[in-house]
Structure formats: C-alpha cells, structure tokens
Design an enzyme around this catalytic site. Structure first.
Site: not given
Length: 258
Positions: A12-13, A127-128
């Site tokens: 996860d960013m 983003d993940e």
C-alpha cells in the site's frame, strides 16, 4: 497450495496522492496538506520564486477530501470527508487540487518496479496491490525490502508492506506500521498482533457491520474470534456469519488473481 506454504504480500503506497504532490512541492513536507475539492486554484508563484498555496479554511463548496498527509490526519482529516467539515478541524492546512494524470503515471511506475521482482500481482487500485511471493526462494524480509527499495527508486515514494499467509491478514498487516512500514506476520502471531485490533480493521467489515457488532458486545477482532459461529450465523446469516468467524481466525483461501 495450503496457507502453511503461502506467502502473500499486500503493498500500500503511503498517503499516495498527497505524497505525489509533495514530490512537486517539497517545501510542504511536514505540513498538513489536503488534496481534493472543486475548482481549487493551482499554487501561485510569487515574485521571489516562492509559492502561495490555497488554505483549507478558505474553501467554500461541496467538495470532499481525496487524500491527506499524515500531519493532516492527526487533526482528524481523512479521505472522503467533506472539505467544509475538514476546514473546521484543520483550517491552516494547505489545499491542493488533484492531478490524476500524475497519480496514474506514478502508479504505473511503482507496479512495473514490483513486477520486475515479483510478477504474480493482483491490482487492487491506483495505490495498492497484492503480490504472491510463494514461489520466490528468498527470505521474506529481504525480499520485501528489495521491493520497497525498487518502488522508491522508481517513484521517490515510500510504501508499506505486510507479508502473511493470506490476503486478509496481509491487508491488515500493511497498515500496522505506516508510513514506510514492513510487517511480517505468521499465523501463530494472530492472537498477539491481530486480535487486539478493532473488528472494523478486517477488510469487509464496514461501518454498519461494525456498529451491529458493537451492539452485540463485539469490539475487537479477538471478541469476534471468541464468538460462537452459531451465534454469528444467527445474527448475520449463514454466509456472512461463517465468514466473520473465519476472518477473525485469520483464515482466507482467496488466491492472488492476476
């Protein structure tokens, strides 16, 4: 492949959209920054070369928060919240317009960097991702750090990774040490690391289900694990009741789907 031999990562960013903006505006690092809203002006460049940013407290409209930095989250400002409400919590926060082209470009780059190391990836959004590491003969911590470094080299951004036997646990684990975190969790660590967490930390237990569980005296994942399966089935139905019981015990057989 049984869960005993599975090794699934969730990447996860960290505060992704806001972090991309901080690359563009490094002078905002360490400050409360909110991204979102409608018709938010671009930062103005002043005569001395510095920039003037919009102030959250000055926003008027019906927009919502797309994301916020961890400094803004400390004031209670989170994604999905109305900007007018957010302005009451953090009026001095910087407000930036969203730039989805930049976010998509950065997303492509971090996923390509991961795929070069571990190609068995399930894309879960901008983003993940989930990554199946089961077939890679390398220590979990070493491999995860190598992935984190590759993501940083490709984007300049940090990410948090959880590595466990399944997707459900990895999703929880990646959030335990944010930002720039790495959590490796075995099934034997579930009672100590997972059960004390709120039940709503299980992906799939939304606000309404969480409220129902609280009314039943079930607050933590440990409380949920201790509840009899028959009780959960009687309150939530066969499918959901059995899933709640299994999830609380860290059981998840879903494969990583590329």
């Amino acid at each position: 492949m049984t869960e005993k031999f599975r090794r699934i990562a969730h990447l996860d960013m960290d505060a992704f959209f806001a972090s991309v903006e901080l690359l563009r505006y490094p002078e905002l690092r360490g400050r409360a920054v909110v991204v979102g809203g409608r018709n938010v002006p671009q930062p103005a460049v002043l005569a001395d070369g510095s920039r003037r940013f919009a102030r959250l407290g000055d926003y008027v409209g019906r927009g919502v928060v797309t994301t916020s930095t961890y400094e803004a989250r400390a004031f209670g400002v989170f994604s999905g919240m109305g900007l007018m409400k957010s302005a009451q919590l953090a009026p001095e926060a910087v407000l930036l317009p969203a730039d989805f082209n930049a976010y998509r470009d950065c997303s492509r780059r971090f996923k390509a960097a991961v795929a070069a190391i571990a190609p068995h990836i399930e894309d879960r959004g901008i983003d993940e991702i989930y990554i199946d590491l089961s077939g890679i003969d390398e220590d979990s911590a070493v491999l995860a750090r190598r992935i984190k470094q590759a993501v940083f080299d490709a984007t300049g951004l940090t990410c948090s990774i959880g590595v466990t036997p399944n997707k459900l646990l990895s999703k929880i684990a990646s959030d335990l040490e944010k930002p720039d975190g790495l959590t490796i969790l075995g099934a034997d660590e579930i009672p100590a690391r997972i059960w004390p967490l709120p039940a709503k930390r299980i992906n799939g237990i939304g606000p309404r289900a969480s409220e129902r569980l609280t009314r039943l005296g079930i607050v933590s994942i440990g409380d949920l694990a201790a509840a009899a399966p028959e009780f959960l089935v009687s309150r939530f139905g066969p499918a959901t009741g059995r899933w709640l019981h299994r999830a609380a015990h860290g059981i998840d057989e879903r494969p990583v789907v590329t």
